[in-house]
Design an enzyme around this catalytic site. Structure first.
Site, short mmCIF file in Angstrom:
data_model
loop_
_atom_site.label_atom_id
_atom_site.label_comp_id
_atom_site.label_asym_id
_atom_site.label_seq_id
_atom_site.Cartn_x
_atom_site.Cartn_y
_atom_site.Cartn_z
N ASP A 90 0.81 -1.21 0.00
CA ASP A 90 0.00 0.00 0.00
C ASP A 90 0.85 1.27 0.00
O ASP A 90 0.45 2.29 0.55
CB ASP A 90 -0.98 0.00 1.19
CG ASP A 90 -1.75 -1.30 1.26
OD1 ASP A 90 -2.34 -1.68 0.24
OD2 ASP A 90 -1.74 -1.95 2.32
N GLY A 122 1.58 2.89 -2.67
CA GLY A 122 1.19 3.73 -3.80
C GLY A 122 1.84 3.24 -5.08
O GLY A 122 2.14 4.02 -5.99
N LYS A 123 2.04 1.92 -5.18
CA LYS A 123 2.67 1.35 -6.38
C LYS A 123 1.81 1.57 -7.62
O LYS A 123 2.32 1.72 -8.71
CB LYS A 123 2.89 -0.16 -6.20
CG LYS A 123 3.93 -0.51 -5.18
CD LYS A 123 4.22 -2.01 -5.19
CE LYS A 123 3.05 -2.85 -4.73
NZ LYS A 123 2.78 -2.77 -3.30
N ASN A 127 -5.37 -10.38 -3.79
CA ASN A 127 -5.11 -9.83 -2.46
C ASN A 127 -4.56 -8.41 -2.57
O ASN A 127 -4.56 -7.66 -1.61
CB ASN A 127 -4.12 -10.71 -1.66
CG ASN A 127 -2.88 -11.10 -2.46
OD1 ASN A 127 -2.84 -10.91 -3.67
ND2 ASN A 127 -1.90 -11.64 -1.80
N GLY A 156 -4.32 -4.47 -4.03
CA GLY A 156 -5.29 -3.43 -4.35
C GLY A 156 -4.55 -2.19 -4.78
O GLY A 156 -3.72 -1.67 -4.06
N HIS A 157 -4.81 -1.77 -5.99
CA HIS A 157 -4.18 -0.56 -6.51
C HIS A 157 -5.27 0.47 -6.70
O HIS A 157 -6.26 0.19 -7.35
CB HIS A 157 -3.59 -0.80 -7.92
CG HIS A 157 -2.34 -1.58 -7.90
ND1 HIS A 157 -1.87 -2.21 -9.03
CD2 HIS A 157 -1.45 -1.81 -6.95
CE1 HIS A 157 -0.73 -2.80 -8.74
NE2 HIS A 157 -0.47 -2.58 -7.48
N THR A 158 -5.06 1.67 -6.20
CA THR A 158 -5.99 2.74 -6.52
C THR A 158 -5.26 3.69 -7.46
O THR A 158 -4.18 4.17 -7.12
CB THR A 158 -6.41 3.51 -5.25
OG1 THR A 158 -6.81 2.54 -4.29
CG2 THR A 158 -7.57 4.45 -5.52
N ARG A 203 2.45 -29.44 -5.80
CA ARG A 203 2.23 -30.00 -7.14
C ARG A 203 0.84 -30.60 -7.33
O ARG A 203 0.66 -31.60 -8.01
CB ARG A 203 3.35 -31.00 -7.50
CG ARG A 203 4.65 -30.25 -7.72
CD ARG A 203 5.85 -31.04 -7.42
NE ARG A 203 5.92 -31.41 -6.03
CZ ARG A 203 6.93 -32.04 -5.48
NH1 ARG A 203 7.95 -32.38 -6.21
NH2 ARG A 203 6.93 -32.34 -4.21
N GLN A 240 1.93 -6.74 -3.28
CA GLN A 240 2.36 -6.73 -1.87
C GLN A 240 3.70 -5.98 -1.76
O GLN A 240 3.90 -5.03 -2.49
CB GLN A 240 2.43 -8.14 -1.27
CG GLN A 240 1.07 -8.79 -1.14
CD GLN A 240 0.55 -9.32 -2.47
OE1 GLN A 240 1.23 -10.04 -3.18
NE2 GLN A 240 -0.66 -8.95 -2.83
N LEU A 300 3.92 12.35 0.70
CA LEU A 300 4.58 13.33 1.57
C LEU A 300 3.56 14.34 2.12
O LEU A 300 3.67 14.80 3.26
CB LEU A 300 5.69 14.06 0.79
CG LEU A 300 6.50 15.07 1.58
CD1 LEU A 300 7.32 14.39 2.67
CD2 LEU A 300 7.42 15.89 0.68
N ASP A 301 2.54 14.66 1.31
CA ASP A 301 1.53 15.65 1.70
C ASP A 301 0.80 15.27 2.99
O ASP A 301 0.32 16.13 3.71
CB ASP A 301 0.52 15.84 0.56
CG ASP A 301 -0.06 14.52 0.09
OD1 ASP A 301 0.73 13.62 -0.27
OD2 ASP A 301 -1.30 14.36 0.13
N GLY A 333 5.79 12.01 -4.23
CA GLY A 333 4.36 12.19 -4.44
C GLY A 333 3.78 13.16 -3.42
O GLY A 333 4.05 13.06 -2.23
P1 IMP Z 1 -2.73 -13.10 1.94
O1 IMP Z 1 -1.84 -12.49 0.90
O2 IMP Z 1 -4.20 -12.89 1.68
O3 IMP Z 1 -2.39 -14.54 2.22
O4 IMP Z 1 -2.44 -12.33 3.33
C1 IMP Z 1 -1.19 -12.44 4.00
C2 IMP Z 1 -0.77 -11.08 4.58
O5 IMP Z 1 -0.43 -10.20 3.53
C3 IMP Z 1 -1.86 -10.39 5.39
O6 IMP Z 1 -1.25 -9.67 6.45
C4 IMP Z 1 -2.46 -9.40 4.39
O7 IMP Z 1 -3.09 -8.32 5.03
C5 IMP Z 1 -1.21 -8.99 3.65
N1 IMP Z 1 -1.46 -8.50 2.29
C6 IMP Z 1 -1.75 -9.24 1.20
N2 IMP Z 1 -1.88 -8.45 0.11
C7 IMP Z 1 -1.64 -7.19 0.52
C8 IMP Z 1 -1.58 -5.92 -0.16
O8 IMP Z 1 -1.74 -5.81 -1.39
N3 IMP Z 1 -1.31 -4.84 0.61
C9 IMP Z 1 -1.06 -4.94 1.94
N4 IMP Z 1 -1.10 -6.09 2.61
C10 IMP Z 1 -1.38 -7.22 1.91
#
Ligand code: IMP
Length: 427
Positions: free
Chosen positions: A13, A15-16, A38, A40-42, A142, A223, A331-332, A412
Site C-alpha cells: 500500500d 502507492g505502487k 489480495n 489493491g491498486h488505486t 504440485r 504486496q 509526503l503531503d 508524491g
Molecule cells: P494473503 O496475501 O491474503 O495470504 O495475506 C497475507 C498477509 O499479507 C496479510 O497480512 C495481508 O493483510 C497482507 N497483504 C496481502 N496483500 C496485501 C496488499 O496488497 N497490501 C497490503 N497487505 C497485503
C-alpha cells in the site's frame, strides 16, 4: 531498452499503482509477477478513480500490453468481474495476456483460507481470505490447477481429481466443512474458458521477444518486501515472492535483463493484518495518519495500522531488492505536524541495531530510536518541483534519502498523476 522492476519497500500500500501507472505511458508491457486479488491498486486519473485488484495497472495506459505472469494466482471470477467493470467505463482490456502457467484459485481454496485463519486463533495471519495462501501451497505441493489446464477438459478433470482427496480430507475431517465434487469445480472453472482462451500465451517467450526487439518491460510486484515469503516478517507474510528476485521467476525473464529496481516507499509506514511493526502508533497520531492518508484497504476495506517512517526497513528493502531508485509517496499526508519522528535504528535487548534484526524474536522486541525533524504547515499538494517544497519538507526528504540506502527519483504530493515531483528520470 530495459526491463524495470517496481516493488513495494514496506508492507504494501505504498502507492505502487500510481507509480506503475506513471511509468505505464513510457513502457510497452506491464507485467504482474506475483500475488493475486489480495492486492489493491488505486489509480486516480483526472476525476476517475480506478480500484484494481488483479489487473496490472498498465491496463489504463493506451498502447501498453498488460501481462499476468506465471507467478500470479488468478481468481477467474474476479478477473472477469474486473474486466467487465473497467470495460463498462470505456477502458479496453483486449490487449491483456495471461500466462498459461499461472495458477488459478479454485473455490475450495477460498473456503480453506478463511477456515484455516479461524482455526489459527491468536496465531492468525490476517490474510485477505481470497484463497491466495492455499493456492500457492498447492503449487508447491504440485496439486495446483493452471490456466493451461482449462484448455483441455480431460486434463482439468484429472488435475481436480488429483487435488480432491487431499483437499476434501482437510475440508471435511479437519475443518468440518462440506466436501466438493470434481464436477462442480470443473464446471465452475470451465464457464470462463471461452473468454480466457484468446488471452492465454507463453508470456515468458512474449516478454523475451519484446526485450529482444528493444521494448521496455515493467515488472510490477504485488504486496511488498516485508510481506515476501522469504524476506518478509515470516510467518506474517503473503505466500509469494514480492521482492525483486520474484520478478524473474514470476515472469520467465533472466536477472541480467533487469536494469533498474524501483522501490516505492511511503513517507510514513502502514501495514494491514497481523505481525510486528516497530514504529506503529496506537495513539491520536496514528489515527491522524490513517484519516489524512485514507489508510483503509482497497481490497478488504480494513483500517491500516499506521506509524512513522522506518529507515531500517528502507535500508533492508534497498539491500534485499538491490534498489536503484526509491519513489517516495504521500509526503503531503505529513503536512501540519510540528515535529516528524523518523526511526533510524532499533534498540533490541539494550543493544543498538542499525540493520534489520536476524530473528523474529528480536524484531518483535525492537524499539525504534527516533530522530526528530521540524515539520511544515504549508499546503504542498500544488508543488510541482522539489524547489516548490517548503525548506523543512525538503530537509525531511533529503534526510530520509540519506538514511534509506538509495537515491530518491520522485516525490508524491497527492493522489493525482500530476502531483509528482520528479528528481531524476526513471525511464
Ligand atoms: P494473503 O496475501 O491474503 O495470504 O495475506 C497475507 C498477509 O499479507 C496479510 O497480512 C495481508 O493483510 C497482507 N497483504 C496481502 N496483500 C496485501 C496488499 O496488497 N497490501 C497490503 N497487505 C497485503
Amino acid at each position: 531498452m530495459p526491463a524495470l522492476v517496481l516493488i513495494g519497500a514496506q508492507w504494501g500500500d505504498e502507492g505502487k499503482g500510481k507509480a506503475t501507472d506513471q511509468l505505464g505511458s513510457s513502457v510497452d508491457l506491464v507485467v504482474k509477477f506475483n500475488g493475486g486479488n489480495n492486492a489493491g491498486h488505486t489509480v486516480v486519473i483526472g476525476d476517475e478513480t480506478y480500484a484494481l485488484h488483479l489487473l496490472p495497472s498498465g491496463i489504463l495506459s493506451p498502447g501498453c500490453t498488460p501481462v499476468i505472469g506465471n507467478g500470479v494466482v488468478v481468481d477467474l471470477s474476479v478477473l472477469f468481474e474486473e474486466i467487465d467493470g473497467i470495460e463498462a467505463r470505456g477502458v479496453s482490456c483486449e490487449r491483456l495476456v495471461i500466462s498459461a502457467d499461472a495458477h488459478v484459485i479454485p473455490s475450495y481454496n477460498r473456503t480453506l483460507d478463511r477456515v484455516a485463519e479461524r482455526f489459527l486463533g491468536n496465531r492468525k495471519i490476517g490474510t485477505t481470505g481470497r484463497g491466495i495462501g492455499p493456492t500457492y501451497a498447492d503449487k508447491m505441493n504440485r496439486i495446483g490447477i493452471r490456466v493451461q489446464d482449462l484448455l483441455d477438459e480431460k486434463i482439468l478433470r484429472q488435475k481436480v481429481e488429483g487435488a480432491r482427496a487431499q483437499k476434501n480430507h482437510l475440508l471435511v475431517k479437519v475443518y468440518n466443512r462440506k466436501a466438493f465434487t470434481v464436477d462442480e469445480v470443473v464446471e465452475d472453472l470451465l464457464q470462463y474458458v471461452d473468454r480466457i482462451r484468446p488471452m492465454v500465451r507463453d508470456t515468458s517467450l512474449l516478454l523475451n521477444e519484446a526485450l529482444d526487439r528493444g521494448e521496455t518491460v515493467l515488472l510490477e510486484g504485488g504486496q511488498a518486501t516485508l510481506l515476501d515469503v522469504d524476506h518478509g516478517t515470516y510467518p506474517f507474510v503473503t505466500s509469494s515472492s514480492a521482492t525483486a528476485g520474484g520478478a524473474c521467476t514470476g515472469s520467465g525473464i533472466g536477472p541480467r535483463r533487469v536494469d533498474k529496481v524501483i522501490a516505492v516507499v511511503k513517507a510514513y509506514t502502514t501495514r494491514v493484518g497481523e505481525g510486528p511493526f516497530p514504529t506503529e502508533l496506537l495513539d491520536a497520531d496514528g489515527e491522524r495518519l490513517r484519516n489524512v492518508g485514507h489508510e483503509y484497504g482497497t481490497t478488504t476495506g480494513r483500517p491500516r495500522r499506521c506509524g512513522w517512517y522506518d529507515a531500517v526497513i528502507a535500508r533492508y528493502a534497498a539491500r534485499v531488492n538491490g534498489v536503484t531508485d526509491f519513489v517516495l509517496t504521500k509526503l503531503d499526508v505529513l503536512t501540519g505536524w510540528e515535529q516528524i519522528p523518523v526511526c533510524v535504528a532499533y534498540e533490541v535487548d539494550g543493544k543498538r541495531l542499525d540493520e534489520m534484526p536476524m530473528t523474529q524474536t528480536e524484531f518483535h522486541h525492537a524499539v525504534p530510536e527516533y530522530e526528530f525533524f521540524d515539520g511544515w504547515t504549508e499546503d504542498i499538494s500544488a508543488a510541482r518541483t522539489f524547489e516548490d517544497l517548503p525548506k523543512n519538507a525538503q530537509d525531511y526528504v533529503r534526510a530520509l534519502e540519506g538514511l534509506s540506502g538509495a537515491p530518491f527519483a520522485s516525490i508524491g504530493v497527492g493522489p493525482d498523476r500530476e502531483q509528482t515531483l520528479e528528481l531524476r528520470p526513471l525511464v
